[in-house]
Design an enzyme around this catalytic site. Structure first.
Site, PDB file in Angstrom:
ATOM      1  N   GLU A 126       2.953  39.907  -7.472  1.00 45.00           N
ATOM      2  CA  GLU A 126       1.569  39.547  -7.760  1.00 45.00           C
ATOM      3  C   GLU A 126       0.748  40.818  -7.966  1.00 45.00           C
ATOM      4  O   GLU A 126       0.777  41.723  -7.124  1.00 45.00           O
ATOM      5  CB  GLU A 126       0.994  38.735  -6.603  1.00 45.00           C
ATOM      6  CG  GLU A 126      -0.458  38.335  -6.792  1.00 45.00           C
ATOM      7  CD  GLU A 126      -1.015  37.641  -5.564  1.00 45.00           C
ATOM      8  OE1 GLU A 126      -0.976  36.412  -5.521  1.00 45.00           O
ATOM      9  OE2 GLU A 126      -1.480  38.353  -4.644  1.00 45.00           O
ATOM     10  N   LYS A 157       1.471  24.827  -3.508  1.00 43.05           N
ATOM     11  CA  LYS A 157       0.307  24.138  -2.943  1.00 43.05           C
ATOM     12  C   LYS A 157       0.540  22.634  -3.051  1.00 43.05           C
ATOM     13  O   LYS A 157      -0.064  21.934  -3.873  1.00 43.05           O
ATOM     14  CB  LYS A 157      -0.970  24.574  -3.654  1.00 43.05           C
ATOM     15  CG  LYS A 157      -1.293  26.045  -3.430  1.00 43.05           C
ATOM     16  CD  LYS A 157      -2.509  26.498  -4.221  1.00 43.05           C
ATOM     17  CE  LYS A 157      -2.783  27.986  -4.008  1.00 43.05           C
ATOM     18  NZ  LYS A 157      -3.923  28.460  -4.807  1.00 43.05           N
ATOM     19  N   ASP A 187      -3.001  37.894 -11.267  1.00 42.78           N
ATOM     20  CA  ASP A 187      -3.856  37.095 -10.395  1.00 42.78           C
ATOM     21  C   ASP A 187      -5.325  37.314 -10.705  1.00 42.78           C
ATOM     22  O   ASP A 187      -5.830  38.439 -10.615  1.00 42.78           O
ATOM     23  CB  ASP A 187      -3.568  37.457  -8.933  1.00 42.78           C
ATOM     24  CG  ASP A 187      -4.288  36.541  -7.961  1.00 42.78           C
ATOM     25  OD1 ASP A 187      -4.320  35.323  -8.202  1.00 42.78           O
ATOM     26  OD2 ASP A 187      -4.826  37.051  -6.955  1.00 42.78           O
ATOM     27  N   LYS A 228       3.408  39.367  -2.612  1.00 44.88           N
ATOM     28  CA  LYS A 228       1.961  39.206  -2.763  1.00 44.88           C
ATOM     29  C   LYS A 228       1.226  40.362  -2.097  1.00 44.88           C
ATOM     30  O   LYS A 228       1.849  41.286  -1.552  1.00 44.88           O
ATOM     31  CB  LYS A 228       1.540  37.853  -2.182  1.00 44.88           C
ATOM     32  CG  LYS A 228       2.306  36.678  -2.790  1.00 44.88           C
ATOM     33  CD  LYS A 228       1.765  35.349  -2.342  1.00 44.88           C
ATOM     34  CE  LYS A 228       0.452  35.038  -3.026  1.00 44.88           C
ATOM     35  NZ  LYS A 228      -0.020  33.660  -2.732  1.00 44.88           N
ATOM     36  N   ARG A 256       0.816  -1.205   0.000  1.00 49.41           N
ATOM     37  CA  ARG A 256       0.000   0.000   0.000  1.00 49.41           C
ATOM     38  C   ARG A 256       0.857   1.266   0.000  1.00 49.41           C
ATOM     39  O   ARG A 256       0.544   2.241  -0.703  1.00 49.41           O
ATOM     40  CB  ARG A 256      -0.943  -0.013   1.209  1.00 49.41           C
ATOM     41  CG  ARG A 256      -1.836   1.225   1.351  1.00 49.41           C
ATOM     42  CD  ARG A 256      -2.453   1.700   0.056  1.00 49.41           C
ATOM     43  NE  ARG A 256      -3.141   0.659  -0.686  1.00 49.41           N
ATOM     44  CZ  ARG A 256      -3.444   0.739  -1.969  1.00 49.41           C
ATOM     45  NH1 ARG A 256      -3.088   1.801  -2.679  1.00 49.41           N
ATOM     46  NH2 ARG A 256      -4.076  -0.237  -2.572  1.00 49.41           N
TER      47      ARG A 256
END
Length: 311
Positions: free
Chosen positions: A214, A153, A235, A185, A118
Site C-alpha cells: 500500500e 470489509k 491509497d 500497509k 425471514r
C-alpha cells in the site's frame, strides 16, 4: 455443531458450482435459523398454522436487480423443513431480473416455510444487493480494461458468501483471508522501518506468496516497485497522481510485472475516470459493507387444509 448436511444433490451441486462449500453453507444456515428461533419455536406459526398444513410459495423480486444466493436460500428452506421442502429454481445467480420476477418456488409444511422465510430472504436480499451494487460498478467502467475487486470489509462469518455475491455481479475477489497473500500497509511499513525492509521480510519467510504494498505517495510507489512488489495499492490518490503512478511503473520497466490497484474513498461517479488512468484494479469496499439489500419477498399461492393445531 450442525447436523450433517441434508441437502438434495442438485442444491449441493449448485453450491459446488458456485465455488462454495456445502458444509460451510449448512453451518451458516444452521446458526442463522437457531438465532431466529431463539432457543424455542416460531410461536406465531405454531399457534396459527395447523401442523399438517402444506403450502406452495414463490420467492419474488420486488425490485429489479442482479440475483445472488438462490442455492443458499433454497438450502435454508430445506434445512428448516427437515428435508420435507421441495424447491424449484426459476432464475439463476448472476441473472439480471425485473421487478416482479419469480425466483424460487418452494413447497412443503407451511410452518417450516414460514419459519425459514425471514432467514432465507435475509440471505437472498443481502447477497443480491451486493451483486447488484457490484454490477453497477462493473458497468460504469466497462471497456476500460480495469476490474472491480472487493476487500476484506465483509460481515464476520459471511465472507465466503459475500465474495461469491461479488462474483455474481461481475466483480473479482481480492484475497479471501490473511493467508492468501501479503498486503503490506502503513502500519506494517512503520513496524519494519520502511517498505523495502517490510517487503524483504515477507519474501524471506513466505517466498511463494504474492505481495502487495500500500502506497500513498509516488516515492513510495517507486520504492515498492524497485523492491519487487507484484501489486501496488494506490491509497487515496486523485486521478492525476494515479496517472503519474502508471507512468512511473512503465518507466521503471515493470509494466508487465507490477499491477496497480486504486483504493480509498472511491465513488461510482469517479469510477470511470480512475479506471481510464490505466490501472488494473479498483478496490471497492462499499460493494460488501454498504450495499443496500435487494427487496425480495415470499408469497403463498396455495395452501392445503389441515386440522386445527393442538397445544
Amino acid at each position: 455443531m450442525p447436523a450433517p448436511v441434508r441437502l438434495p444433490a442438485d442444491i449441493v451441486q449448485r453450491l459446488v458450482d458456485a465455488g462454495l462449500d456445502a458444509d460451510h453453507v449448512h453451518a451458516v444456515i444452521h446458526a442463522a435459523l437457531q438465532e431466529d428461533r431463539g432457543g424455542g419455536v416460531d410461536v406465531t406459526s405454531v399457534a396459527v398454522v395447523p401442523a399438517d398444513q402444506r403450502a406452495v410459495a414463490d420467492v419474488v423480486a420486488r425490485a429489479a436487480g442482479v440475483i445472488a444466493g438462490l442455492p443458499i436460500a433454497a438450502a435454508t428452506f430445506v434445512v428448516a423443513g427437515d428435508d420435507q421442502v421441495e424447491v424449484e429454481f426459476l432464475a439463476a445467480d448472476g441473472e439480471q431480473v425485473p421487478a416482479g420476477a419469480r425466483l424460487l418456488t418452494v413447497s412443503g409444511p407451511a410452518r417450516s416455510l414460514l419459519t425459514a422465510e425471514r432467514t432465507a430472504l435475509n440471505f437472498l436480499a443481502h447477497l443480491s444487493g451486493i451483486a447488484t451494487a457490484t454490477a453497477r460498478w462493473v458497468a460504469e467502467i466497462a471497456g476500460t480494461g480495469a476490474v472491480i475487486r472487493d476487500t476484506r470489509k465483509t460481515t464476520p462469518g459471511l465472507r465466503m458468501l459475500e465474495k461469491y455475491a461479488v462474483r455474481c455481479g461481475g466483480g473479482e475477489n481480492h484475497r479471501m483471508s490473511l493467508a492468501d497473500a501479503a498486503l503490506i500497509k502503513d502500519n506494517h511499513i512503520m513496524a519494519a522501518g520502511g517498505i523495502s525492509e517490510a517487503f524483504a521480510r515477507v519474501r524471506a519467510m513466505f517466498p511463494e506468496v504474492p505481495v502487495e504494498v500500500e502506497c500513498d505517495t509516488l516515492p513510495q510507489v517507486a520504492e515498492a516497485v524497485r523492491a519487487g512488489a507484484q501489486l501496488v495499492l494506490l491509497d487515496n490518490m486523485p486521478p492525476a497522481m494515479v496517472r503519474q503512478a502508471v507512468a512511473m511503473v512503465r518507466d521503471l520497466g515493470a509494466a508487465g510485472r507490477c499491477r496497480l490497484e486504486v483504493s480509498g474513498g472511491l465513488t461510482l461517479a469517479q469510477a470511470r475516470a480512475v479506471a481510464e488512468t490505466g490501472v488494473q484494479y479498483l478496490a471497492v469496499g462499499s460493494i460488501t459493507h454498504s450495499a443496500p439489500v435487494l427487496d425480495v419477498g415470499l408469497d403463498f399461492r396455495a395452501v392445503g387444509s389441515g386440522p386445527p393445531a393442538v397445544g
